[in-house]
Design an enzyme around this catalytic site. Sequence first.
Site, PDB file in Angstrom:
ATOM      1  N   GLY A  14       0.781  -1.242   0.000  1.00 39.12           N
ATOM      2  CA  GLY A  14       0.000   0.000   0.000  1.00 39.12           C
ATOM      3  C   GLY A  14       0.806   1.282   0.000  1.00 39.12           C
ATOM      4  N   ASN A  16       1.572   3.072  -2.614  1.00 37.77           N
ATOM      5  CA  ASN A  16       0.891   4.031  -3.497  1.00 37.77           C
ATOM      6  C   ASN A  16      -0.344   4.609  -2.813  1.00 37.77           C
ATOM      7  OD1 ASN A  16       2.111   4.403  -6.305  1.00 37.77           O
ATOM      8  ND2 ASN A  16       2.299   2.193  -5.996  1.00 37.77           N
ATOM      9  N   MET A  92      -3.825  -6.887  -7.207  1.00 36.18           N
ATOM     10  CA  MET A  92      -3.283  -7.964  -8.035  1.00 36.18           C
ATOM     11  C   MET A  92      -4.362  -8.930  -8.547  1.00 36.18           C
ATOM     12  SD  MET A  92      -0.332  -6.830  -8.053  1.00 36.18           S
ATOM     13  CE  MET A  92       0.676  -8.054  -8.865  1.00 36.18           C
ATOM     14  N   LEU A  95      -9.650  -7.606 -13.359  1.00 36.28           N
ATOM     15  CA  LEU A  95     -11.076  -7.338 -13.200  1.00 36.28           C
ATOM     16  C   LEU A  95     -11.814  -7.642 -14.502  1.00 36.28           C
ATOM     17  CD1 LEU A  95     -10.536  -4.107 -11.141  1.00 36.28           C
ATOM     18  CD2 LEU A  95     -11.643  -6.192 -10.304  1.00 36.28           C
ATOM     19  N   HIS A 111       0.909   0.978 -13.449  1.00 35.99           N
ATOM     20  CA  HIS A 111       1.681  -0.200 -13.864  1.00 35.99           C
ATOM     21  C   HIS A 111       3.165   0.169 -13.884  1.00 35.99           C
ATOM     22  CE1 HIS A 111       2.442  -4.067 -15.615  1.00 35.99           C
ATOM     23  NE2 HIS A 111       3.314  -3.458 -16.403  1.00 35.99           N
ATOM     24  N   ASP A 143      -9.573  -0.259 -19.233  1.00 38.02           N
ATOM     25  CA  ASP A 143     -10.624  -0.717 -20.147  1.00 38.02           C
ATOM     26  C   ASP A 143     -10.776  -2.227 -19.953  1.00 38.02           C
ATOM     27  OD1 ASP A 143      -8.521  -1.884 -21.444  1.00 38.02           O
ATOM     28  OD2 ASP A 143      -8.611  -0.615 -23.223  1.00 38.02           O
ATOM     29  N   GLU A 144     -11.406  -2.878 -20.909  1.00 36.44           N
ATOM     30  CA  GLU A 144     -11.707  -4.293 -20.670  1.00 36.44           C
ATOM     31  C   GLU A 144     -10.524  -5.216 -20.954  1.00 36.44           C
ATOM     32  OE1 GLU A 144     -15.555  -5.376 -22.265  1.00 36.44           O
ATOM     33  OE2 GLU A 144     -16.426  -3.518 -21.489  1.00 36.44           O
ATOM     34  N   GLY A 145      -9.417  -4.673 -21.445  1.00 37.54           N
ATOM     35  CA  GLY A 145      -8.234  -5.500 -21.673  1.00 37.54           C
ATOM     36  C   GLY A 145      -7.281  -5.435 -20.487  1.00 37.54           C
ATOM     37  N   ASP A 147      -3.934  -4.066 -18.876  1.00 33.14           N
ATOM     38  CA  ASP A 147      -2.922  -3.005 -18.992  1.00 33.14           C
ATOM     39  C   ASP A 147      -3.034  -2.275 -20.326  1.00 33.14           C
ATOM     40  OD1 ASP A 147      -1.844  -3.705 -16.483  1.00 33.14           O
ATOM     41  OD2 ASP A 147      -0.505  -5.174 -17.366  1.00 33.14           O
TER      42      ASP A 147
HETATM   43  C1  GRF Z   1       3.522  -1.002  -7.562  1.00 33.49           C
HETATM   44  O1  GRF Z   1       4.790  -1.174  -8.115  1.00 33.49           O
HETATM   45  C2  GRF Z   1       2.482  -0.879  -8.645  1.00 33.49           C
HETATM   46  O2  GRF Z   1       2.958  -0.226  -9.790  1.00 33.49           O
HETATM   47  C3  GRF Z   1       2.177  -2.304  -8.968  1.00 33.49           C
HETATM   48  O3  GRF Z   1       2.210  -2.980  -7.722  1.00 33.49           O
HETATM   49  C4  GRF Z   1       3.051  -2.263  -6.833  1.00 33.49           C
HETATM   50  C5  GRF Z   1       2.221  -1.950  -5.627  1.00 33.49           C
HETATM   51  O4  GRF Z   1       2.981  -1.359  -4.604  1.00 33.49           O
HETATM   52  N1  GRF Z   1       0.927  -2.414  -9.672  1.00 33.49           N
HETATM   53  P1  GRF Z   1       2.270  -0.747  -3.329  1.00 33.49           P
HETATM   54  O5  GRF Z   1       1.357  -1.834  -2.751  1.00 33.49           O
HETATM   55  O6  GRF Z   1       1.494   0.452  -3.755  1.00 33.49           O
HETATM   56  O7  GRF Z   1       3.380  -0.426  -2.377  1.00 33.49           O
END
Ligand code: GRF
Length: 203
Positions: A14, A16, A92, A95, A111, A143-145, A147
């Site tokens: 977490g 981010n 992770m 969806l 990403h 979107d639906e794909g 990344d």
């Molecule tokens: C980040 O590198 C993000 O880009 C990727 O997963 C990681 C998550 O890190 N999708 P955090 O849980 O936000 O520390």
Amino acid sequence: MTKPVLGVLASGRGSNLQSIIDAIEKGQINASIGVVITDKPEAKALERAAAAGILAVCVDRKKCASKEEFEEKLVETLRKHDVSLVILAGFMRILSPYFVRAFKDCIMNIHPSLLPAFGGAHAHRDVLAYGVKVSGCTIHFVDEGMDSGPIILQDTVPVLPDDTEDVLAARVLEKEHVLYPKAIELYTKGKLSVSGRHVTIQE
Ligand code: GRF
């Protein structure tokens, strides 16, 4: 635009999420976080939310009989807390179109590579194996794909000869912590418009 309510979905540490909480607290982002949802009870994101006084909920994927049930619970929880923008921050799970349609054009993801290169769950490993000299991170609408949605912002880092996955990930993560709040700030200020694959940023 009325003040947006964010719903942040995270699976792990977490960091981010923390950068978004910090940006709201310092007034960079004019939004509130209505709910933080994790798919695992041990996700550290739950503690970070609680420490900031934000409602945190675990929708445990393992306790749901199917992906459909899991996603219905996600949508229900997000709606219950009036979420208008869904933020995937290290969530992770892939969806389904059902979820994406429920929050059409209102889901952002981060990403850790320069999309469309190195999508998927092992970006840093794939970057190092390929031998590219530059990597980075991408914020995009979902979107639906996988990344594949319209790109909002990207930033770059060098890939250095002795990099390991962890070293490269840490270099990219520093950029992520600046870029995600920036993208949300632009959204909350109504400065993003999407036309097909193209996101225009008004200055
Ligand atoms: C980040 O590198 C993000 O880009 C990727 O997963 C990681 C998550 O890190 N999708 P955090 O849980 O936000 O520390």
